[in-house]
Design a protein around this motif. Sequence first.
Motif, PDB file in Angstrom:
ATOM      1  N   GLN A  33      20.924  14.357  -5.557  1.00  8.61           N
ATOM      2  CA  GLN A  33      22.139  13.671  -5.121  1.00  8.61           C
ATOM      3  C   GLN A  33      22.377  12.401  -5.926  1.00  8.61           C
ATOM      4  O   GLN A  33      23.491  12.157  -6.402  1.00  8.61           O
ATOM      5  N   ASP A  34      21.349  11.593  -6.096  1.00 13.59           N
ATOM      6  CA  ASP A  34      21.506  10.333  -6.816  1.00 13.59           C
ATOM      7  C   ASP A  34      21.871  10.562  -8.278  1.00 13.59           C
ATOM      8  O   ASP A  34      22.722   9.857  -8.834  1.00 13.59           O
ATOM      9  N   GLU A  37      25.493  11.686  -8.520  1.00 13.27           N
ATOM     10  CA  GLU A  37      26.421  10.570  -8.313  1.00 13.27           C
ATOM     11  C   GLU A  37      26.492   9.682  -9.548  1.00 13.27           C
ATOM     12  O   GLU A  37      27.577   9.267  -9.972  1.00 13.27           O
ATOM     13  N   ARG A  38      25.335   9.379 -10.147  1.00 21.64           N
ATOM     14  CA  ARG A  38      25.327   8.517 -11.330  1.00 21.64           C
ATOM     15  C   ARG A  38      26.033   9.169 -12.510  1.00 21.64           C
ATOM     16  O   ARG A  38      26.637   8.487 -13.337  1.00 21.64           O
ATOM     17  N   GLY A  40      28.504  11.228 -12.209  1.00 26.82           N
ATOM     18  CA  GLY A  40      29.855  11.639 -11.848  1.00 26.82           C
ATOM     19  C   GLY A  40      29.988  13.139 -11.743  1.00 26.82           C
ATOM     20  O   GLY A  40      31.036  13.711 -12.043  1.00 26.82           O
TER      21      GLY A  40
END
Length: 297
Positions: A33-34, A37-38, A40
């Motif tokens: 997930q991280d 997100e980073r 995009g």
Amino acid sequence: MHAVDRQKPVFRFAPSPNGFLHLGHALSALINQDMAERAGGRLLLRIEDIDQTRCRPEFVHEIFRDLAWLGLEWEEPVRHQSNHVEAYQAALSKLEALDLLYPAFLTRGEVKARVAASEAAGRPWPRDPDGAPLYPPDDRNRSPAERTQLLDGGLRHAIRLDMAKALALVGQSLESPLTWQEDGDGETGTIPADPAAWGDVILSRSDAPSSYHLSVVVDDAAQGVTHVVRGLDLFHATAVHRLLQVLLGLPQPLYHHHRLVPGHDGRKLSKSEGATGLATLRAAGASPADIRAMLGF
């Protein structure tokens, strides 16, 4: 539902519903997930339930519950391997057309006895990176007539990849050695792939239409996965996956193998260790923030 951007990086978390999720699963899910997100990118969830003898529907429900509690969001629909058996069979048919498969009839007991006898006589048996003994050459060396006779007799068997033939074919098609790109917690950069270390891997069994090795590369390609983020315990298995990707003409994702969460014995966590189960921790009052803190985020 929002339109899906096919140009974004694609990550996936792919648990097997053969038990409850634990802290090790939480680590992998949260890292995916991280990183998504980073970057995009997009985060997918895949349920790897191809082994119907061990996977159970109630564990699928608990996976959704645990991940939602952790705060994960993923795209729908969720891919369930049990709904895509035809895709794995098509991949097997392609490899069969290349004359790279053979039926393997030896039972686990027979292999175990062969290994024990060899080692008792002072002849070490070759083992794969996980420590399991490599499969004997008996079935690979059988004549077509012998194989037909055994198959006609209804003898249970698995389907294995003839590693030597596969590597010879790939060697003819590639201008450079087989590698993968890694940016995880162990070795990084361009990693030489050594599929031969795994011997003649199983690609299908009588109780499962596809092995992990085969289904994972077919799924990643079908879902457009660009970044495979998973535990270091699967680092060496990537060599087999790269080989299958080349043989099947599938794209190569980037790989990130992350640290593992050790259990009380120092080994990676097992689903049998109930004290580290997410449901157990939640029932004891832990919050998603507590879980992240336990994992060092």
